[in-house]
Scaffold this active site. Structure first.
Site, mmCIF file in Angstrom:
data_model
loop_
_atom_site.group_PDB
_atom_site.id
_atom_site.type_symbol
_atom_site.label_atom_id
_atom_site.label_comp_id
_atom_site.label_asym_id
_atom_site.label_seq_id
_atom_site.Cartn_x
_atom_site.Cartn_y
_atom_site.Cartn_z
ATOM 1 N N LYS A 49 47.599 28.325 40.272
ATOM 2 C CA LYS A 49 48.058 28.133 41.466
ATOM 3 C C LYS A 49 46.716 28.506 42.195
ATOM 4 C CE LYS A 49 48.709 25.454 45.097
ATOM 5 N NZ LYS A 49 48.432 24.058 45.361
ATOM 6 N N LYS B 170 47.066 30.984 53.350
ATOM 7 C CA LYS B 170 48.184 32.166 52.935
ATOM 8 C C LYS B 170 47.741 32.499 50.825
ATOM 9 C CE LYS B 170 52.054 29.273 51.153
ATOM 10 N NZ LYS B 170 52.341 29.535 50.171
ATOM 11 N N LYS C 187 44.343 18.436 58.547
ATOM 12 C CA LYS C 187 43.909 17.691 58.196
ATOM 13 C C LYS C 187 44.491 15.754 58.572
ATOM 14 C CE LYS C 187 46.351 17.658 53.954
ATOM 15 N NZ LYS C 187 45.481 16.847 52.494
ATOM 16 N N GLY D 127 42.726 24.587 57.898
ATOM 17 C CA GLY D 127 43.734 25.100 57.673
ATOM 18 C C GLY D 127 45.388 24.433 56.277
ATOM 19 N N GLY E 119 33.036 21.655 58.423
ATOM 20 C CA GLY E 119 33.226 21.684 59.641
ATOM 21 C C GLY E 119 34.403 22.502 60.559
ATOM 22 N N THR F 195 54.719 27.951 45.261
ATOM 23 C CA THR F 195 53.760 29.009 45.434
ATOM 24 C C THR F 195 53.803 29.970 45.018
ATOM 25 O OG1 THR F 195 52.570 27.477 46.092
ATOM 26 C CG2 THR F 195 51.114 29.113 45.009
ATOM 27 N N CYS G 52 48.836 25.579 53.086
ATOM 28 C CA CYS G 52 48.434 26.291 51.517
ATOM 29 C C CYS G 52 47.129 27.564 51.162
ATOM 30 C CB CYS G 52 48.611 25.029 50.930
ATOM 31 S SG CYS G 52 49.654 24.435 49.872
ATOM 32 N N GLU H 187 48.930 17.248 50.907
ATOM 33 C CA GLU H 187 49.706 16.613 51.808
ATOM 34 C C GLU H 187 48.956 15.045 52.683
ATOM 35 O OE1 GLU H 187 50.767 18.863 55.461
ATOM 36 O OE2 GLU H 187 52.048 20.553 53.947
HETATM 37 P P1 NAD Z 1 58.977 23.640 53.739
HETATM 38 O O1 NAD Z 1 58.548 25.417 54.500
HETATM 39 O O2 NAD Z 1 58.101 22.532 54.243
HETATM 40 O O3 NAD Z 1 59.994 23.290 53.139
HETATM 41 C C1 NAD Z 1 60.817 24.423 52.323
HETATM 42 C C2 NAD Z 1 62.305 24.021 52.501
HETATM 43 O O4 NAD Z 1 62.908 24.976 51.728
HETATM 44 C C3 NAD Z 1 63.158 24.101 53.675
HETATM 45 O O5 NAD Z 1 63.122 22.430 53.734
HETATM 46 C C4 NAD Z 1 63.754 24.824 53.968
HETATM 47 O O6 NAD Z 1 65.019 24.281 54.688
HETATM 48 C C5 NAD Z 1 63.934 25.544 52.294
HETATM 49 N N1 NAD Z 1 65.035 26.882 51.712
HETATM 50 C C6 NAD Z 1 64.363 27.594 52.467
HETATM 51 N N2 NAD Z 1 65.716 28.517 52.483
HETATM 52 C C7 NAD Z 1 66.577 27.785 51.133
HETATM 53 C C8 NAD Z 1 67.070 28.086 50.284
HETATM 54 N N3 NAD Z 1 68.268 29.416 50.635
HETATM 55 N N4 NAD Z 1 68.457 27.200 49.687
HETATM 56 C C9 NAD Z 1 67.917 25.344 50.268
HETATM 57 N N5 NAD Z 1 66.972 25.166 50.772
HETATM 58 C C10 NAD Z 1 65.834 26.243 51.535
HETATM 59 O O7 NAD Z 1 57.759 24.414 52.815
HETATM 60 P P2 NAD Z 1 56.224 23.832 52.046
HETATM 61 O O8 NAD Z 1 55.147 23.058 52.370
HETATM 62 O O9 NAD Z 1 57.472 22.574 50.721
HETATM 63 O O10 NAD Z 1 56.040 24.172 50.153
HETATM 64 C C11 NAD Z 1 56.966 24.716 49.637
HETATM 65 C C12 NAD Z 1 55.981 25.458 48.733
HETATM 66 O O11 NAD Z 1 55.451 24.411 47.976
HETATM 67 C C13 NAD Z 1 55.307 26.533 48.670
HETATM 68 O O12 NAD Z 1 55.845 28.305 48.266
HETATM 69 C C14 NAD Z 1 54.185 26.275 49.219
HETATM 70 O O13 NAD Z 1 53.071 27.010 48.917
HETATM 71 C C15 NAD Z 1 54.057 25.450 47.970
HETATM 72 N N6 NAD Z 1 53.301 23.599 47.727
HETATM 73 C C16 NAD Z 1 52.976 23.371 49.138
HETATM 74 C C17 NAD Z 1 52.146 22.176 49.255
HETATM 75 C C18 NAD Z 1 51.495 21.380 50.493
HETATM 76 O O14 NAD Z 1 50.981 20.592 50.207
HETATM 77 N N7 NAD Z 1 53.060 21.813 51.482
HETATM 78 C C19 NAD Z 1 51.763 21.077 48.405
HETATM 79 C C20 NAD Z 1 51.284 23.142 46.784
HETATM 80 C C21 NAD Z 1 52.817 24.201 46.751
#
Ligand code: NAD
Length: 434
Positions: free
Chosen positions: A205, A264, A322, A258, A254, A121, A261, A153
């Site tokens: 998004k 932030k 959650k 948190g 609730g 995002t 997503c 998630e």
């Molecule tokens: P996360 O922190 O769980 O995972 C990020 C991963 O990227 C980590 O494993 C980290 O080691 C890796 N990383 C960092 N720098 C790197 C590099 N240079 N090379 C290779 N790997 C590297 O994050 P997430 O929750 O999976 O979220 C990722 C993105 O997706 C964010 O922008 C988030 O906003 C978006 N997003 C998250 C969700 C969610 O439910 N978690 C849903 C939709 C969108």
């Protein structure tokens, strides 16, 4: 199609595994050697229902593999996903350092025409910046595609496999065709791929998450008002939710939203407004209502017990932000437990999946239990912070037997019909149903 996914967090592992499951050849890359070792060993570094089995099954077929070497991951790839974290940075803006670093590495590794897909995002303008970064270090043809992810998630596989829509932002026809081919198996039942420009896709998004966060803060305010005017928010939300223009989802009061997503993304959208001197007034209010809501349980306990909680033992059911996840990022439980400790309470917590992550926050300052009943021993109060299914129909007689005299339940997720705990002899607080 050969696909590389960079970042194996909550999003990267799900995207990589699901794309392998529909027949693509996927290599997932991360700089975290421990994560890659776990994935190579047949495990997954997070809790996500169904994912471990699906991951192992696809790895066994040879369609899914894991590496720390970007050059290995990109060796055959026609599409490279960037799925690294974009945590909140200074002033609420998204921290894009990982995205920019990965873009640079992709640029120096490119060896053929490639679609570089931003799954993370990212604020409007990032695709343009990533294009500049890659163009500086390569002569190969590429297109930067904005493809935000909407999975939740806990339901990530089904959200990805049956997404309401796939949003794809690009101005290159060949990249559009490539993305169409990539996602075709997922949209054959008529779910659309919505094509647009990069900036609009980036904006979709933030607008989607901010709207959902707004619904949550809205119903929380309505609930708080219901408490003051003796209306019942359960009746009110049903009464409004059945109006199809409004809908029933995300209207559950609730102790605040948190996770990784909503908080932030709301802050990042406020920051985007600030950058172009257009204050996002609604979202500023959404954020402030949410911050206040996270303190509600501690305030209710203050009304019940008075200022100091010294000498009181308080049990907490649920610490994850959650149900169905181990994610503790910006979880309301952190604020609740923090407040209880500040006022001198002794705190004991239980969560089926998130205790390890809770321990990273509170260390030895609280007690951790692996059983939802033992955590209650001698507690005067039970605070419910996460709506895990196992809390929905507890053995109230056993709960009462274990707790101290005059037990009180502070239900931060409105999971009970108020008459049930009261009939079992509990004092019961919930939200908007006084
Ligand atoms: P996360 O922190 O769980 O995972 C990020 C991963 O990227 C980590 O494993 C980290 O080691 C890796 N990383 C960092 N720098 C790197 C590099 N240079 N090379 C290779 N790997 C590297 O994050 P997430 O929750 O999976 O979220 C990722 C993105 O997706 C964010 O922008 C988030 O906003 C978006 N997003 C998250 C969700 C969610 O439910 N978690 C849903 C939709 C969108």
């Amino acid at each position: 199609m050969n696909v590389c996914v960079i970042g194996t967090g909550y999003v990267g592992v799900v995207v990589g595994t699901c794309l392998a499951d529909i027949g693509h050849h996927v290599v997932c890359v991360d700089i975290d050697e421990e994560k890659i070792a776990v994935l190579r060993g047949g495990g997954i570094p997070i809790y996500e229902p169904g994912l471990e089995e699906m991951c192992r099954r696809n790895a066994d077929t040879g369609r899914l593999s894991f590496t720390t070497e970007l050059s290995e991951g990109m060796a055959e790839a026609a599409v490279v996903f960037i799925a690294v974290g974009t945590p909140p940075g200074a002033g609420g803006a998204a921290d894009l350092s990982a995205v920019h670093a990965v873009a640079q590495n992709i640029g120096t590794t490119l060896s053929r025409r490639t679609a570089i897909v931003i799954k993370s995002t990212v604020p409007v303008g990032t695709a343009r910046r990533v294009t500049e970064i890659v163009a500086e270090v390569t002569d190969h043809e590429f297109a930067v595609v904005s493809n935000p992810e909407f999975l939740r998630e806990g339901q990530a596989i089904s959200d990805f496999m049956h997404a309401d829509r796939h949003v794809v932002g690009t101005d290159q026809e060949w990249a559009r065709q490539r993305m169409d081919h990539l996602y075709r198996p997922l949209v054959e039942d008529g779910r659309p791929i919505v094509f647009m420009g990069n900036s609009s896709a980036e904006m979709v998004k933030y607008a989607a998450n901010s709207f959902l966060a707004t619904k949550i803060s809205f119903i929380n305010e309505v609930a708080n008002l219901c408490d003051r005017i003796h209306a019942n928010v359960d009746h009110v939300r049903r009464g409004i939710g059945l109006d199809q223009r409004i809908g029933t989802q995300f209207l559950h009061p609730g102790i605040g939203y948190g996770g990784s997503c909503f908080p932030k993304d709301v802050r990042a959208m406020i920051d985007m407004g600030r950058q172009c001197t257009y204050p996002m007034r609604i979202l500023e209010a959404v954020e402030s209502v949410n911050a206040e809501q996270k303190t509600l349980l501690a305030s209710l306990m203050g009304q019940h017990y008075g200022k100091s909680f010294v000498g009181r033992r308080i049990a907490v059911w649920g610490t994850a932000f959650k149900a169905q996840t181990d994610d503790m990022r910006e979880a309301p439980s952190i604020i609740v437990v923090g407040r209880l400790l500040e006022r001198g309470a002794e705190v004991a917590v239980y969560d089926p999946e998130a205790l390890g992550n809770m321990q990273k926050v509170f260390g030895s300052r609280i007690d951790y239990h692996e059983d939802m009943y033992t955590v209650l021993d001698d507690a005067e109060a039970l605070a419910i912070c996460t709506e895990w299914n196992e809390f929905l129909r507890p053995d109230f007689a056993e709960v009462k037997r274990r707790m101290a005299a005059d037990p009180t339940i502070f239900d931060g997720r409105n999971i009970y019909d108020p008459t049930i705990p009261r009939d079992h002899g509990f004092t019961y607080y919930s939200i908007g149903r006084r």
